[in-house]
Design an enzyme around this catalytic site. Structure first.
Site, PDB file in Angstrom:
ATOM      1  N   PRO A  24      -3.213  40.544   2.990  1.00  0.00           N
ATOM      2  CG  PRO A  24      -5.208  39.397   2.749  1.00  0.00           C
ATOM      3  CD  PRO A  24      -4.295  40.339   2.027  1.00  0.00           C
ATOM      4  CG  ASN A  25      -3.781  36.837   7.351  1.00  0.00           C
ATOM      5  OD1 ASN A  25      -4.088  37.302   8.449  1.00  0.00           O
ATOM      6  ND2 ASN A  25      -4.684  36.390   6.498  1.00  0.00           N
TER       7      ASN A  25
ATOM      8  NE  ARG B 117      -0.553  33.348   7.097  1.00  0.00           N
ATOM      9  CZ  ARG B 117      -0.829  33.598   5.829  1.00  0.00           C
ATOM     10  NH1 ARG B 117      -0.027  34.345   5.105  1.00  0.00           N
ATOM     11  NH2 ARG B 117      -1.908  33.105   5.283  1.00  0.00           N
TER      12      ARG B 117
ATOM     13  CE1 TYR C  83       1.639  31.312   2.775  1.00  0.00           C
ATOM     14  CE2 TYR C  83       0.940  30.676   4.987  1.00  0.00           C
ATOM     15  CZ  TYR C  83       0.651  30.888   3.652  1.00  0.00           C
ATOM     16  OH  TYR C  83      -0.625  30.676   3.187  1.00  0.00           O
TER      17      TYR C  83
ATOM     18  CG  ASN D  45       1.754  37.214  -1.600  1.00  0.00           C
ATOM     19  OD1 ASN D  45       0.593  36.804  -1.715  1.00  0.00           O
ATOM     20  ND2 ASN D  45       2.686  36.569  -0.910  1.00  0.00           N
TER      21      ASN D  45
ATOM     22  CB  ALA E 253      -6.775  34.837   1.704  1.00  0.00           C
TER      23      ALA E 253
ATOM     24  CD  GLU F 265      -1.488  35.340  -9.169  1.00  0.00           C
ATOM     25  OE1 GLU F 265      -1.724  35.321 -10.390  1.00  0.00           O
ATOM     26  OE2 GLU F 265      -2.105  34.647  -8.341  1.00  0.00           O
TER      27      GLU F 265
ATOM     28  CG  HIS G  17       0.730  33.268  -4.711  1.00  0.00           C
ATOM     29  ND1 HIS G  17      -0.155  34.023  -3.983  1.00  0.00           N
ATOM     30  CD2 HIS G  17       0.293  33.297  -5.986  1.00  0.00           C
ATOM     31  CE1 HIS G  17      -1.108  34.471  -4.785  1.00  0.00           C
ATOM     32  NE2 HIS G  17      -0.856  34.052  -6.006  1.00  0.00           N
TER      33      HIS G  17
ATOM     34  NE  ARG H   8      -0.791  26.212   0.992  1.00  0.00           N
ATOM     35  CZ  ARG H   8      -0.924  27.351   1.672  1.00  0.00           C
ATOM     36  NH1 ARG H   8      -0.484  28.487   1.143  1.00  0.00           N
ATOM     37  NH2 ARG H   8      -1.484  27.357   2.864  1.00  0.00           N
TER      38      ARG H   8
HETATM   39  C1  DHK Z   1      -0.349  33.785   0.945  1.00  0.00           C
HETATM   40  C2  DHK Z   1      -1.529  33.649   1.587  1.00  0.00           C
HETATM   41  O1  DHK Z   1      -1.801  34.374   2.651  1.00  0.00           O
HETATM   42  C3  DHK Z   1      -2.523  32.646   1.182  1.00  0.00           C
HETATM   43  O2  DHK Z   1      -3.842  33.044   1.460  1.00  0.00           O
HETATM   44  C4  DHK Z   1      -2.385  32.274  -0.279  1.00  0.00           C
HETATM   45  C5  DHK Z   1      -0.065  33.114  -0.335  1.00  0.00           C
HETATM   46  C6  DHK Z   1      -0.956  31.934  -0.613  1.00  0.00           C
HETATM   47  C7  DHK Z   1       1.428  32.802  -0.476  1.00  0.00           C
HETATM   48  O3  DHK Z   1       1.797  31.663  -0.688  1.00  0.00           O
HETATM   49  O4  DHK Z   1       2.220  33.745  -0.417  1.00  0.00           O
HETATM   50  O5  DHK Z   1      -3.243  31.186  -0.563  1.00  0.00           O
END
Ligand code: DHK
Length: 147
Positions: free
Chosen positions: A10-11, A18, A23, A74, A77, A98, A100, A107
């Site tokens: 998500p996102n 974003r 990021y 990835n 959340a 995994e 990120h 964080r």
């Molecule tokens: C991406 C997200 O959307 C967050 O909810 C995670 C992760 C971290 C990232 O760092 O890629 O907490």
């Protein structure tokens, strides 16, 4: 040829737009293109998937059982909330790395918990988009030790 699925949760479709201070400014399309290129360099076929929906991610993990060699995940959340994703990985018997972009351990406290970590081969975080290439290398190296 080694067949790897890169899953973004998500996102992450909003990468580049974003919270760029967290990021970065690299878009998801650029990340995915880099994953495909890295796969070619390493002799692997890389397919990419992004979804904002937990069930779609679970279905993709299930569909990887017996059809893919490994997954870079990835989970966004869902990493911090989804026992269902953890169970899907445990059930699929496909190695998962995994990933990120940010260093989740540096964080907010709620990001320190990962439900993915106990069922993953390992975790890479904090290296931004470069982490995807690191994760692919780590996963392929792991697969080679098993053959
Ligand atoms: C991406 C997200 O959307 C967050 O909810 C995670 C992760 C971290 C990232 O760092 O890629 O907490």
């Amino acid at each position: 040829m080694t067949d790897i699925l890169v899953i973004n949760g998500p996102n992450l479709n909003l990468l580049g737009l974003r919270q760029p201070e967290v990021y970065g400014r690299t878009t998801l399309a650029e990340v995915e293109a880099m994953c495909v290129e890295t796969g070619k360099d390493l002799g692997a076929t890389v397919t990419c998937l992004q979804s904002n929906h937990e069930g779609v991610l679970i279905d993709a993990i299930h569909a990887s059982r017996g059809t893919r060699d490994g997954i870079v995940l990835n989970a966004g959340a869902f990493t911090h909330t989804s026992i269902a994703l953890m169970d899907a990985i445990a059930s699929a018997e496909v190695p998962v790395v995994e990933l990120h972009l940010s260093n989740i351990h540096a964080r907010e406290t709620f990001r320190h918990k990962s439900w993915i970590a106990p069922v993953a081969v390992g975790q890479i975080c904090g290296f931004g988009p470069a982490g995807y290439a690191l994760a692919l290398r780590a996963l392929i190296g792991h697969l080679e030790t098993r053959t």
